[in-house]
Design a protein around this motif. Structure first.
Motif, PDB file in Angstrom:
ATOM      1  N   ASP A 156     -55.957  21.660  10.956  1.00  0.00           N
ATOM      2  CA  ASP A 156     -55.699  21.779  12.392  1.00  0.00           C
ATOM      3  C   ASP A 156     -56.885  22.314  13.189  1.00  0.00           C
ATOM      4  OD1 ASP A 156     -55.588  24.410  11.550  1.00  0.00           O
ATOM      5  OD2 ASP A 156     -53.620  24.837  12.392  1.00  0.00           O
ATOM      6  N   MET A 157     -57.982  22.673  12.523  1.00  0.00           N
ATOM      7  CA  MET A 157     -59.206  23.076  13.228  1.00  0.00           C
ATOM      8  C   MET A 157     -60.421  22.348  12.663  1.00  0.00           C
ATOM      9  SD  MET A 157     -58.905  27.177  13.952  1.00  0.00           S
ATOM     10  CE  MET A 157     -60.513  27.169  14.781  1.00  0.00           C
ATOM     11  N   GLY A 158     -60.254  21.084  12.365  1.00  0.00           N
ATOM     12  CA  GLY A 158     -61.381  20.321  11.833  1.00  0.00           C
ATOM     13  C   GLY A 158     -61.597  20.608  10.369  1.00  0.00           C
ATOM     14  N   ASN A 159     -62.626  21.402  10.049  1.00  0.00           N
ATOM     15  CA  ASN A 159     -62.862  21.777   8.650  1.00  0.00           C
ATOM     16  C   ASN A 159     -62.307  23.151   8.321  1.00  0.00           C
ATOM     17  OD1 ASN A 159     -64.654  23.300  10.079  1.00  0.00           O
ATOM     18  ND2 ASN A 159     -66.459  22.777   8.860  1.00  0.00           N
ATOM     19  N   GLN A 160     -61.556  23.745   9.252  1.00  0.00           N
ATOM     20  CA  GLN A 160     -60.911  25.035   9.049  1.00  0.00           C
ATOM     21  C   GLN A 160     -59.447  24.942   9.447  1.00  0.00           C
ATOM     22  OE1 GLN A 160     -62.264  27.838   7.680  1.00  0.00           O
ATOM     23  NE2 GLN A 160     -64.108  26.610   7.277  1.00  0.00           N
ATOM     24  N   MET A 161     -58.689  26.001   9.154  1.00  0.00           N
ATOM     25  CA  MET A 161     -57.296  26.084   9.598  1.00  0.00           C
ATOM     26  C   MET A 161     -57.094  27.367  10.397  1.00  0.00           C
ATOM     27  SD  MET A 161     -54.942  24.998   6.364  1.00  0.00           S
ATOM     28  CE  MET A 161     -55.815  24.424   4.906  1.00  0.00           C
ATOM     29  N   ARG A 162     -56.212  27.285  11.353  1.00  0.00           N
ATOM     30  CA  ARG A 162     -55.834  28.490  12.081  1.00  0.00           C
ATOM     31  C   ARG A 162     -55.141  29.458  11.111  1.00  0.00           C
ATOM     32  NH1 ARG A 162     -55.069  24.362  15.884  1.00  0.00           N
ATOM     33  NH2 ARG A 162     -56.189  24.763  17.852  1.00  0.00           N
ATOM     34  N   PRO A 163     -55.221  30.768  11.386  1.00  0.00           N
ATOM     35  CA  PRO A 163     -54.582  31.746  10.494  1.00  0.00           C
ATOM     36  C   PRO A 163     -53.074  31.531  10.394  1.00  0.00           C
ATOM     37  CG  PRO A 163     -56.123  32.826  11.975  1.00  0.00           C
ATOM     38  CD  PRO A 163     -55.972  31.414  12.472  1.00  0.00           C
ATOM     39  N   TRP A 164     -52.535  31.857   9.230  1.00  0.00           N
ATOM     40  CA  TRP A 164     -51.101  31.830   9.022  1.00  0.00           C
ATOM     41  C   TRP A 164     -50.529  33.235   9.233  1.00  0.00           C
ATOM     42  CZ3 TRP A 164     -51.691  28.577   3.891  1.00  0.00           C
ATOM     43  CH2 TRP A 164     -52.069  27.275   4.241  1.00  0.00           C
ATOM     44  N   TYR A 165     -49.337  33.475   8.754  1.00  0.00           N
ATOM     45  CA  TYR A 165     -48.672  34.753   9.007  1.00  0.00           C
ATOM     46  C   TYR A 165     -48.989  35.753   7.894  1.00  0.00           C
ATOM     47  CZ  TYR A 165     -46.352  32.623  12.928  1.00  0.00           C
ATOM     48  OH  TYR A 165     -46.119  32.017  14.143  1.00  0.00           O
ATOM     49  N   SER A 166     -49.249  36.985   8.305  1.00  0.00           N
ATOM     50  CA  SER A 166     -49.708  38.024   7.373  1.00  0.00           C
ATOM     51  C   SER A 166     -48.583  38.509   6.465  1.00  0.00           C
ATOM     52  CB  SER A 166     -50.250  39.216   8.164  1.00  0.00           C
ATOM     53  OG  SER A 166     -49.189  39.851   8.879  1.00  0.00           O
ATOM     54  N   PRO A 167     -48.939  39.111   5.316  1.00  0.00           N
ATOM     55  CA  PRO A 167     -47.908  39.724   4.467  1.00  0.00           C
ATOM     56  C   PRO A 167     -47.100  40.766   5.227  1.00  0.00           C
ATOM     57  CG  PRO A 167     -49.973  39.564   3.272  1.00  0.00           C
ATOM     58  CD  PRO A 167     -50.274  39.181   4.699  1.00  0.00           C
ATOM     59  N   GLU A 168     -47.766  41.525   6.094  1.00  0.00           N
ATOM     60  CA  GLU A 168     -47.069  42.570   6.841  1.00  0.00           C
ATOM     61  C   GLU A 168     -46.010  41.969   7.759  1.00  0.00           C
ATOM     62  OE1 GLU A 168     -51.217  44.254   5.991  1.00  0.00           O
ATOM     63  OE2 GLU A 168     -50.360  42.316   6.562  1.00  0.00           O
ATOM     64  N   TYR A 169     -46.343  40.849   8.410  1.00  0.00           N
ATOM     65  CA  TYR A 169     -45.372  40.249   9.326  1.00  0.00           C
ATOM     66  C   TYR A 169     -44.143  39.737   8.578  1.00  0.00           C
ATOM     67  CZ  TYR A 169     -43.087  37.328  12.739  1.00  0.00           C
ATOM     68  OH  TYR A 169     -42.132  36.778  13.559  1.00  0.00           O
ATOM     69  N   ILE A 170     -44.355  39.040   7.459  1.00  0.00           N
ATOM     70  CA  ILE A 170     -43.220  38.527   6.697  1.00  0.00           C
ATOM     71  C   ILE A 170     -42.406  39.678   6.103  1.00  0.00           C
ATOM     72  CG2 ILE A 170     -42.535  37.100   4.735  1.00  0.00           C
ATOM     73  CD1 ILE A 170     -43.589  35.557   7.208  1.00  0.00           C
ATOM     74  N   TYR A 171     -43.082  40.744   5.705  1.00  0.00           N
ATOM     75  CA  TYR A 171     -42.390  41.952   5.228  1.00  0.00           C
ATOM     76  C   TYR A 171     -41.498  42.498   6.335  1.00  0.00           C
ATOM     77  CZ  TYR A 171     -42.080  46.534   2.829  1.00  0.00           C
ATOM     78  OH  TYR A 171     -41.667  47.675   2.202  1.00  0.00           O
ATOM     79  N   SER A 172     -41.992  42.461   7.573  1.00  0.00           N
ATOM     80  CA  SER A 172     -41.199  42.912   8.711  1.00  0.00           C
ATOM     81  C   SER A 172     -40.002  41.995   8.946  1.00  0.00           C
ATOM     82  CB  SER A 172     -42.082  42.953   9.965  1.00  0.00           C
ATOM     83  OG  SER A 172     -41.316  43.193  11.127  1.00  0.00           O
ATOM     84  N   ARG A 346     -58.222  44.311  11.150  1.00  0.00           N
ATOM     85  CA  ARG A 346     -57.152  44.171  12.132  1.00  0.00           C
ATOM     86  C   ARG A 346     -56.373  42.890  11.862  1.00  0.00           C
ATOM     87  NH1 ARG A 346     -57.856  46.889  17.092  1.00  0.00           N
ATOM     88  NH2 ARG A 346     -57.194  45.061  18.297  1.00  0.00           N
ATOM     89  N   ILE A 347     -55.087  42.917  12.128  1.00  0.00           N
ATOM     90  CA  ILE A 347     -54.263  41.721  11.973  1.00  0.00           C
ATOM     91  C   ILE A 347     -54.581  40.751  13.112  1.00  0.00           C
ATOM     92  CG2 ILE A 347     -51.893  40.847  11.940  1.00  0.00           C
ATOM     93  CD1 ILE A 347     -51.032  43.314  10.545  1.00  0.00           C
ATOM     94  N   VAL A 348     -54.600  39.464  12.803  1.00  0.00           N
ATOM     95  CA  VAL A 348     -54.950  38.446  13.803  1.00  0.00           C
ATOM     96  C   VAL A 348     -53.710  37.656  14.199  1.00  0.00           C
ATOM     97  CG1 VAL A 348     -57.313  38.261  12.966  1.00  0.00           C
ATOM     98  CG2 VAL A 348     -55.553  36.773  12.005  1.00  0.00           C
ATOM     99  N   TYR A 349     -53.789  37.030  15.364  1.00  0.00           N
ATOM    100  CA  TYR A 349     -52.681  36.204  15.833  1.00  0.00           C
ATOM    101  C   TYR A 349     -52.513  34.987  14.930  1.00  0.00           C
ATOM    102  CZ  TYR A 349     -52.735  38.748  20.291  1.00  0.00           C
ATOM    103  OH  TYR A 349     -52.674  39.713  21.266  1.00  0.00           O
ATOM    104  N   PRO A 350     -51.295  34.694  14.501  1.00  0.00           N
ATOM    105  CA  PRO A 350     -51.057  33.493  13.688  1.00  0.00           C
ATOM    106  C   PRO A 350     -50.958  32.244  14.555  1.00  0.00           C
ATOM    107  CG  PRO A 350     -49.004  34.671  14.014  1.00  0.00           C
ATOM    108  CD  PRO A 350     -50.075  35.497  14.685  1.00  0.00           C
ATOM    109  N   ALA A 351     -51.140  31.098  13.924  1.00  0.00           N
ATOM    110  CA  ALA A 351     -51.068  29.827  14.648  1.00  0.00           C
ATOM    111  C   ALA A 351     -49.642  29.578  15.127  1.00  0.00           C
ATOM    112  CB  ALA A 351     -51.529  28.688  13.747  1.00  0.00           C
ATOM    113  N   PRO A 352     -49.468  29.206  16.401  1.00  0.00           N
ATOM    114  CA  PRO A 352     -48.132  28.872  16.909  1.00  0.00           C
ATOM    115  C   PRO A 352     -47.746  27.448  16.528  1.00  0.00           C
ATOM    116  CG  PRO A 352     -49.738  28.602  18.650  1.00  0.00           C
ATOM    117  CD  PRO A 352     -50.509  29.115  17.454  1.00  0.00           C
TER     118      PRO A 352
END
Length: 391
Positions: A156-172, A346-352
């Motif tokens: 979704d970003m050419g040769n890269q991908m946007r960040p997914w959801y962090s372990p902390e977020y899924i734990y939450s 720091r935690i980053v925004y995940p891809a919407p």
């Protein structure tokens, strides 16, 4: 002779029911794909190639495509995919009785999914830039559904991908949702979609199971559901189907017809598998049960989360807040030290989710927007509290 045949059939059915009630004679273990030796991975590759040559990938992609509307955006999502993966696994066991679908711990790779060793030539291969994947597991394969083509991927970003959801977020998410409906929405509208969209190509279509990344991904989602079930939600099933009708443990799974209740416990009936690492969060660091990096990272995350300000902890991690309050009462202390870990980030925004993805699944746009806004609020709150993630 016919009487004896009928008696034999009845006895066989009774024995089958007894075996089903008692559980499985053999249980395979689904392991993290990166924990497999090269020899173990090569054996999986052998099974998968034979399955594709014999038309099984076409068969399963056809089913997923046909049932697409019945199994997304409603609460059949988790039980259906568990039954579907087990069906795929059982077919694989015709070629190797020890075959088990690995899982991809995507949370561990959430910052830089494209850089994951899972997407290297040694495992499933990388980007196709909108055309054929040219390395890894399915390089050179012909996928026959919906028509003959090479496996496609398009990050979704050419040769890269946007960040997914962090372990902390899924734990939450796992702590904040005590009903199946809420848990499902908060996984399907976040991690589920971000992985499909990040990889793209066939993975962003209703026939996404052409790509073996689909099975790695859904095995991980199923593992997370299993973890959530072990937190006191083992028999929780509520919600509605695509038409708004209520469903429960006795409801029939689309395509298969089995009762949803037959999927609820691993190691029983046809669910003859388990996940490496266990399911009891008391066995080790709780967040380690969600993602499985080095134990030191999980321990650092646990320590950091416990030091979050009380209002942040109670808002996003109610279980941790409860356990911390019990510990504070026992020790009569409460650390006010800022939750800092050496070399943390720091935690980053995940891809919407994209509008096209929401439309394809006919999701409730307001619910999607609410959950995605919560995910951004989660990042803001933890960063404001100076939380640094070891992941």
């Amino acid at each position: 002779m016919k009487v004896f045949n009928i008696c034999g059939i009845v006895i066989a059915q009774l024995l089958a029911q007894l075996t089903n009630a008692q559980g499985c004679s053999t249980i395979v273990t689904r392991r993290d794909i990166m924990s497999l030796s090269q020899q173990e991975w090569n054996q999986i590759v052998y099974v998968l190639r034979r399955m594709n040559d014999d038309g099984w990938f076409r068969y399963f992609s056809d089913i997923h495509n046909y049932e697409f509307g019945n199994i997304h955006g409603n609460d059949h999502f988790f039980p259906w995919h568990r039954r579907y993966l087990r069906d795929f696994e059982e077919v694989g066991q015709r070629y190797d009785r020890n075959f088990a679908i690995p899982f991809w711990d995507e949370l561990r790779d959430s910052r830089n999914p494209a850089g994951s060793p899972v997407m290297s030539d040694l495992r499933i291969g990388g980007n196709g830039f909108g055309s054929c994947v040219n390395d890894g597991l399915q390089h050179g394969w012909t996928m026959s559904f919906p028509n003959p083509h090479c496996l496609n991927r398009l990050y979704d970003m050419g040769n890269q991908m946007r960040p997914w959801y962090s372990p902390e977020y899924i734990y939450s998410v796992m702590q904040r949702n005590n009903d199946m409906h809420g848990f499902r929405e908060n996984i399907e509208f976040t991690l589920h979609g971000s992985v499909h969209l990040g990889i793209g190509g066939d993975m962003s279509t209703p026939y996404s199971s052409n790509d073996f990344a689909f099975f790695l991904h859904h095995a991980n989602l199923d593992r997370l559901w299993d973890q959530w079930q072990s937190w006191g939600h083992g028999s929780t099933m509520d919600g509605r189907d695509r038409y708004g009708n209520p469903i429960g443990l006795g409801s029939a799974i689309p395509h298969y017809g089995d009762a949803i209740g037959s999927t609820m416990r691993l190691g029983t009936g046809r669910m003859c598998f388990r996940y490496a690492g266990g399911t009891n969060r008391r066995q080790s660091s709780a967040i380690k049960m969600v993602s499985q990096p080095l134990a030191s990272s999980a321990n650092d995350a646990e320590a950091n989360l416990a030091r979050l300000p009380s209002n942040v902890l109670q808002k996003w991690f109610p279980h941790v807040a409860h356990e911390s309050s019990l510990l504070d009462a026992a020790n009569s202390t409460r650390s006010s030290v800022s939750p800092v870990v050496s070399n943390g980030k720091r935690i980053v925004y995940p891809a919407p989710l994209t509008d096209a993805w929401v439309s394809m699944h006919r999701f409730d746009r307001e619910k999607v927007a609410k959950i995605m806004q919560e995910a951004r609020e989660f990042v803001d709150d933890l960063n404001s509290a100076k939380y640094l993630s070891p992941y």
